[in-house]
Design a protein around this motif. Structure first.
Motif, PDB file in Angstrom:
ATOM      1  N   THR A   1     -32.305 -13.641  30.668  1.00  0.00           N
ATOM      2  CA  THR A   1     -31.586 -13.105  29.511  1.00  0.00           C
ATOM      3  C   THR A   1     -31.567 -14.076  28.339  1.00  0.00           C
ATOM      4  O   THR A   1     -31.093 -13.721  27.259  1.00  0.00           O
ATOM      5  CB  THR A   1     -30.131 -12.750  29.860  1.00  0.00           C
ATOM      6  OG1 THR A   1     -29.488 -13.897  30.435  1.00  0.00           O
ATOM      7  CG2 THR A   1     -30.069 -11.612  30.834  1.00  0.00           C
ATOM      8  N   THR A   2     -32.080 -15.293  28.554  1.00  0.00           N
ATOM      9  CA  THR A   2     -32.025 -16.292  27.479  1.00  0.00           C
ATOM     10  C   THR A   2     -33.403 -16.894  27.217  1.00  0.00           C
ATOM     11  O   THR A   2     -34.154 -16.419  26.364  1.00  0.00           O
ATOM     12  CB  THR A   2     -30.998 -17.394  27.804  1.00  0.00           C
ATOM     13  OG1 THR A   2     -31.365 -18.072  29.023  1.00  0.00           O
ATOM     14  CG2 THR A   2     -29.608 -16.819  27.976  1.00  0.00           C
ATOM     15  N   ASN A   3     -33.744 -17.923  27.954  1.00  0.00           N
ATOM     16  CA  ASN A   3     -34.948 -18.702  27.633  1.00  0.00           C
ATOM     17  C   ASN A   3     -36.233 -17.890  27.702  1.00  0.00           C
ATOM     18  O   ASN A   3     -37.112 -18.055  26.842  1.00  0.00           O
ATOM     19  CB  ASN A   3     -35.047 -19.913  28.567  1.00  0.00           C
ATOM     20  CG  ASN A   3     -33.912 -20.886  28.358  1.00  0.00           C
ATOM     21  OD1 ASN A   3     -33.478 -21.108  27.235  1.00  0.00           O
ATOM     22  ND2 ASN A   3     -33.405 -21.467  29.440  1.00  0.00           N
ATOM     23  N   ALA A   4     -36.360 -17.031  28.714  1.00  0.00           N
ATOM     24  CA  ALA A   4     -37.615 -16.282  28.857  1.00  0.00           C
ATOM     25  C   ALA A   4     -37.838 -15.321  27.683  1.00  0.00           C
ATOM     26  O   ALA A   4     -38.851 -15.417  26.980  1.00  0.00           O
ATOM     27  CB  ALA A   4     -37.639 -15.551  30.196  1.00  0.00           C
ATOM     28  N   PRO A   5     -36.925 -14.370  27.418  1.00  0.00           N
ATOM     29  CA  PRO A   5     -37.185 -13.478  26.289  1.00  0.00           C
ATOM     30  C   PRO A   5     -37.168 -14.186  24.937  1.00  0.00           C
ATOM     31  O   PRO A   5     -37.899 -13.793  24.018  1.00  0.00           O
ATOM     32  CB  PRO A   5     -36.054 -12.442  26.392  1.00  0.00           C
ATOM     33  CG  PRO A   5     -34.989 -13.105  27.186  1.00  0.00           C
ATOM     34  CD  PRO A   5     -35.697 -13.996  28.149  1.00  0.00           C
ATOM     35  N   ARG A   6     -36.358 -15.222  24.783  1.00  0.00           N
ATOM     36  CA  ARG A   6     -36.340 -15.952  23.516  1.00  0.00           C
ATOM     37  C   ARG A   6     -37.697 -16.598  23.240  1.00  0.00           C
ATOM     38  O   ARG A   6     -38.127 -16.702  22.087  1.00  0.00           O
ATOM     39  CB  ARG A   6     -35.217 -16.997  23.512  1.00  0.00           C
ATOM     40  CG  ARG A   6     -33.818 -16.370  23.469  1.00  0.00           C
ATOM     41  CD  ARG A   6     -32.705 -17.421  23.532  1.00  0.00           C
ATOM     42  NE  ARG A   6     -32.666 -18.186  22.293  1.00  0.00           N
ATOM     43  CZ  ARG A   6     -31.999 -17.817  21.213  1.00  0.00           C
ATOM     44  NH1 ARG A   6     -31.297 -16.686  21.204  1.00  0.00           N
ATOM     45  NH2 ARG A   6     -32.003 -18.568  20.139  1.00  0.00           N
ATOM     46  N   SER A   7     -38.394 -17.006  24.289  1.00  0.00           N
ATOM     47  CA  SER A   7     -39.715 -17.607  24.094  1.00  0.00           C
ATOM     48  C   SER A   7     -40.706 -16.605  23.525  1.00  0.00           C
ATOM     49  O   SER A   7     -41.586 -16.962  22.736  1.00  0.00           O
ATOM     50  CB  SER A   7     -40.243 -18.186  25.417  1.00  0.00           C
ATOM     51  OG  SER A   7     -40.591 -17.152  26.341  1.00  0.00           O
ATOM     52  N   VAL A   8     -40.593 -15.334  23.901  1.00  0.00           N
ATOM     53  CA  VAL A   8     -41.477 -14.295  23.373  1.00  0.00           C
ATOM     54  C   VAL A   8     -41.251 -14.106  21.874  1.00  0.00           C
ATOM     55  O   VAL A   8     -42.188 -13.848  21.108  1.00  0.00           O
ATOM     56  CB  VAL A   8     -41.265 -12.967  24.126  1.00  0.00           C
ATOM     57  CG1 VAL A   8     -42.087 -11.849  23.503  1.00  0.00           C
ATOM     58  CG2 VAL A   8     -41.619 -13.125  25.602  1.00  0.00           C
TER      59      VAL A   8
ATOM     60  N   GLY B   1     -40.198 -16.441  19.842  1.00  0.00           N
ATOM     61  CA  GLY B   1     -40.370 -17.696  19.123  1.00  0.00           C
ATOM     62  C   GLY B   1     -39.058 -18.359  18.747  1.00  0.00           C
ATOM     63  O   GLY B   1     -38.977 -19.053  17.726  1.00  0.00           O
ATOM     64  N   LEU B   2     -38.013 -18.180  19.577  1.00  0.00           N
ATOM     65  CA  LEU B   2     -36.692 -18.726  19.284  1.00  0.00           C
ATOM     66  C   LEU B   2     -36.381 -19.907  20.192  1.00  0.00           C
ATOM     67  O   LEU B   2     -36.980 -20.076  21.252  1.00  0.00           O
ATOM     68  CB  LEU B   2     -35.626 -17.640  19.485  1.00  0.00           C
ATOM     69  CG  LEU B   2     -35.804 -16.367  18.662  1.00  0.00           C
ATOM     70  CD1 LEU B   2     -34.736 -15.344  19.048  1.00  0.00           C
ATOM     71  CD2 LEU B   2     -35.757 -16.656  17.169  1.00  0.00           C
ATOM     72  N   SER B   3     -35.427 -20.724  19.786  1.00  0.00           N
ATOM     73  CA  SER B   3     -35.008 -21.848  20.615  1.00  0.00           C
ATOM     74  C   SER B   3     -34.425 -21.327  21.917  1.00  0.00           C
ATOM     75  O   SER B   3     -33.941 -20.195  22.005  1.00  0.00           O
ATOM     76  CB  SER B   3     -33.961 -22.690  19.878  1.00  0.00           C
ATOM     77  OG  SER B   3     -32.778 -21.925  19.659  1.00  0.00           O
ATOM     78  N   GLY B   4     -34.455 -22.168  22.937  1.00  0.00           N
ATOM     79  CA  GLY B   4     -33.909 -21.788  24.228  1.00  0.00           C
ATOM     80  C   GLY B   4     -33.227 -22.967  24.877  1.00  0.00           C
ATOM     81  O   GLY B   4     -32.173 -23.410  24.425  1.00  0.00           O
ATOM     82  N   ALA B   5     -33.846 -23.501  25.915  1.00  0.00           N
ATOM     83  CA  ALA B   5     -33.275 -24.639  26.619  1.00  0.00           C
ATOM     84  C   ALA B   5     -33.120 -25.853  25.709  1.00  0.00           C
ATOM     85  O   ALA B   5     -32.308 -26.748  25.980  1.00  0.00           O
ATOM     86  CB  ALA B   5     -34.129 -24.989  27.833  1.00  0.00           C
ATOM     87  N   ASP B   6     -33.890 -25.891  24.631  1.00  0.00           N
ATOM     88  CA  ASP B   6     -33.810 -26.987  23.662  1.00  0.00           C
ATOM     89  C   ASP B   6     -32.819 -26.707  22.547  1.00  0.00           C
ATOM     90  O   ASP B   6     -32.771 -27.416  21.537  1.00  0.00           O
ATOM     91  CB  ASP B   6     -35.183 -27.252  23.054  1.00  0.00           C
ATOM     92  CG  ASP B   6     -35.748 -26.029  22.319  1.00  0.00           C
ATOM     93  OD1 ASP B   6     -35.219 -24.904  22.514  1.00  0.00           O
ATOM     94  OD2 ASP B   6     -36.720 -26.185  21.555  1.00  0.00           O
ATOM     95  N   GLY B   7     -31.995 -25.672  22.702  1.00  0.00           N
ATOM     96  CA  GLY B   7     -31.155 -25.189  21.611  1.00  0.00           C
ATOM     97  C   GLY B   7     -30.013 -26.096  21.215  1.00  0.00           C
ATOM     98  O   GLY B   7     -29.321 -25.807  20.230  1.00  0.00           O
ATOM     99  N   LEU B   8     -29.773 -27.201  21.950  1.00  0.00           N
ATOM    100  CA  LEU B   8     -28.737 -28.150  21.564  1.00  0.00           C
ATOM    101  C   LEU B   8     -29.315 -29.365  20.859  1.00  0.00           C
ATOM    102  O   LEU B   8     -28.602 -30.338  20.582  1.00  0.00           O
ATOM    103  CB  LEU B   8     -27.934 -28.578  22.799  1.00  0.00           C
ATOM    104  CG  LEU B   8     -27.120 -27.453  23.450  1.00  0.00           C
ATOM    105  CD1 LEU B   8     -26.368 -27.966  24.667  1.00  0.00           C
ATOM    106  CD2 LEU B   8     -26.145 -26.853  22.451  1.00  0.00           C
TER     107      LEU B   8
END
Length: 374
Positions: free
Chosen positions: A302-309, A311-318
């Motif tokens: 629900t976060t890192n995987a779809p955000r990668s599609v 082109g959005l920040s994910g696990a690096d969002g901090l």
């Protein structure tokens, strides 16, 4: 106003400090900021913003779409992709009236059918060769590269009729020409699901991956399931796309037990699915938890995987300098009866309860829509 977030449990990040400061420009700050509004999250989880890879939010432009706000921050979602509501003939309206003004980040898969879902299923967007204009489609993609994240084709019999696999092949060719992924809706034939699988390459997305439609499901035969497993291992992305007709508890439970985990959890929210059986992202991800997906995999999907599609920040969002983009939620005990798309029921004993979203320096409350606990 600058923000200070405190008293939270970080999930989905590479690393997280005890406190997060967001400056007046909405960016994560490397050092404490003065004059902040303090947000005590009371021990809730904090993750990268929830991202829904399959919604229909061209409200007023199609007969099935909801408003973007109904799929967005009020229910914990900060980013989403409209999955083919608009084709080349009406994409300009989706952009001007929905994408550009929205608080949420919205991108779109462009429907290969020129008219998109104007009169969904009543007037199929892929009747015959006249339904696709390749030159105009290419032009719209080039003019909207910043928000178009892929091509969408609905490869099922109610849409394509006797045209079969051909629209999907055309959509795949265009996706290759513009170097974007193809999202393909699978369901009742024609074409057969294995015909669709044969044209996909890494980065493409199979939405409705756990549907229960006869002759349209990955569980129809052992060979089909093995094909789906092999595809996932090669980097073809399995997306839930719950919707009103395309998610089955048994298909999901058996597939997860046999080792096939979805890449992304999406709702396929639209006017015919929002009140029941989908409700929202929180209820949808809770269903996946109930059929055997781990908490960690639910967060990733629900976060890192779809955000990668998108082109959005994910696990690096901090990382300092990143735009703040978070969902705050709890995981609570419950006893909630829910249904899949075929009317099968289960009782969820744990549910994701969104509390807040933070986008830039803007914090807003969030809540699960339905069904009520008990």
């Amino acid at each position: 106003m600058p923000l200070r977030l405190t008293n939270f449990k970080p999930v989905g990040f590479d690393a997280a400090p005890d406190e997060i400061f967001v400056d007046a420009s909405g960016k994560v700050a490397a050092t404490p900021v003065e004059g902040v509004e303090v947000l005590d999250l009371k021990g809730a989880y904090l993750s990268p913003g929830w991202c829904d890879l399959h919604v229909h939010v061209w409200h007023g432009g199609t007969d099935i779409s909801i408003r973007a706000a109904e799929a967005g921050r009020a229910t914990g979602v900060t980013a989403m992709a409209d999955a083919g509501s608009a084709g080349e003939a009406n994409f300009h309206g989706l952009r001007e009236y929905v994408i550009d003004p929205a608080s949420e980040t919205i991108k779109a898969f462009l429907n290969i059918g020129s008219i998109g879902l104007v009169a969904c299923n009543r007037v199929p967007e892929l009747i015959d060769w006249r339904s696709i204009d390749i030159d105009r489609t290419l032009a719209v993609i080039e003019a909207n590269r910043d928000v178009i994240c892929g091509i969408k084709v609905r490869a099922s019999g109610v849409i394509v009729g006797s045209w079969g696999i051909t629209p999907a092949k055309i959509a795949k060719r265009i996706a290759e020409m513009v170097d974007l992924p193809l999202m393909v809706h699978v369901g009742e034939p024609p074409p057969l699901i294995d015909e669709v699988f044969e044209i996909l390459t890494p980065g493409d997305i199979v939405t409705h991956c756990f549907n229960g439609k006869a002759a349209g499901s990955i569980r129809d035969t052992a060979a089909l399931f093995k094909m789906a497993q092999d595809m996932a291992e090669r980097g073809i992305l399995m997306d839930i796309g719950h919707g009103g007709a395309s998610f089955n508890f048994k298909t999901a439970r058996d597939s997860i037990a046999d080792g096939l985990r979805p890449f992304s959890i999406s709702t396929d929210l639209h006017m015919r699915s929002m009140e029941t059986p989908v409700y929202d992202m929180a209820t949808t991800v809770s269903k996946l938890l109930a059929v055997g997906l781990s908490f960690e995999d639910c967060i990733q999907a629900t976060t890192n995987a779809p955000r990668s599609v998108l082109g959005l920040s994910g696990a690096d969002g901090l990382t300092p300098g990143s735009r703040a983009d978070f969902t705050v939620f709890d995981l609570e005990k419950a006893s909630i009866d829910v249904a899949d798309s075929q009317g099968n029921h289960l009782v969820m004993d744990r549910v994701f309860e969104p509390r807040m979203t933070v986008l830039g320096d803007d914090a807003r409350p969030a809540a699960r829509r339905l069904p009520p606990a008990g």
